[in-house]
Design a protein around this motif. Structure first.
Motif: not given
Length: 156
Positions: A93-120
């Motif tokens: 669902d879109s709420k969970m997807l937004d939360q997941l994007r926040g998580f991956t952004q946080c990981l990137r902010d802390h130096g990790m090279d991770v992708p944003d989730p691809d809903p497709n």
């Protein structure tokens, strides 16, 4: 539990496995939320020793599990029905997807090279995270700093 790519202080925890990534909190055939205890029991019944989730739905330390082994792949396929959205994260669902994007952004902010989730993608593209070095102190630090952003945690 949402991405076994994300569930405890180490990557690939807290979420079961969808195409190498991990997921928790949703199942198409059972329900959106999945059933972590049934998933864990099913995996054990198929020869993969994983713990039951804690009261917060986190699976604990799954870092020692060989996700590339045939035993894991066979068990994960057999137990997929207990995962959130039946393991098909493209139905998230879109709420969970937004939360997941926040998580991956946080990981990137802390130096990790991770992708944003691809809903497709059935795994949201998070299968790329399966090769993260879970023993790397910088990775552990990033996951610890971002653990409050892991999707599906109580209060979110």
């Amino acid at each position: 539990m949402l991405v076994t790519a994300c569930g405890s202080d180490k990557p690939a925890d807290g979420v079961a496995s969808a195409g190498g990534a991990s997921v928790a909190s949703t199942s198409a055939s059972a329900s959106q939320s999945g059933d972590g205890r049934q998933y864990a029991q099913c995996m054990r019944d198929h020869g993969v020793d994983i713990p039951d989730p804690d009261p917060n739905g986190q699976m604990g330390d799954l870092a020692k599990i060989d996700r590339d082994s045939q035993a894991f792949k066979t068990a994960a396929e057999a137990c997929q029905k207990f995962l959130p959205y039946g393991g098909d994260l493209s139905k998230i669902d879109s709420k969970m997807l937004d939360q997941l994007r926040g998580f991956t952004q946080c990981l990137r902010d802390h130096g990790m090279d991770v992708p944003d989730p691809d809903p497709n993608s059935p795994s949201l593209g998070l299968d790329q995270m399966k090769n993260i070095d879970r023993d790397n102190p910088a990775v552990q630090k990033a996951f610890k700093a971002c653990k409050d952003k892991i999707p599906g945690r109580p209060g979110q």
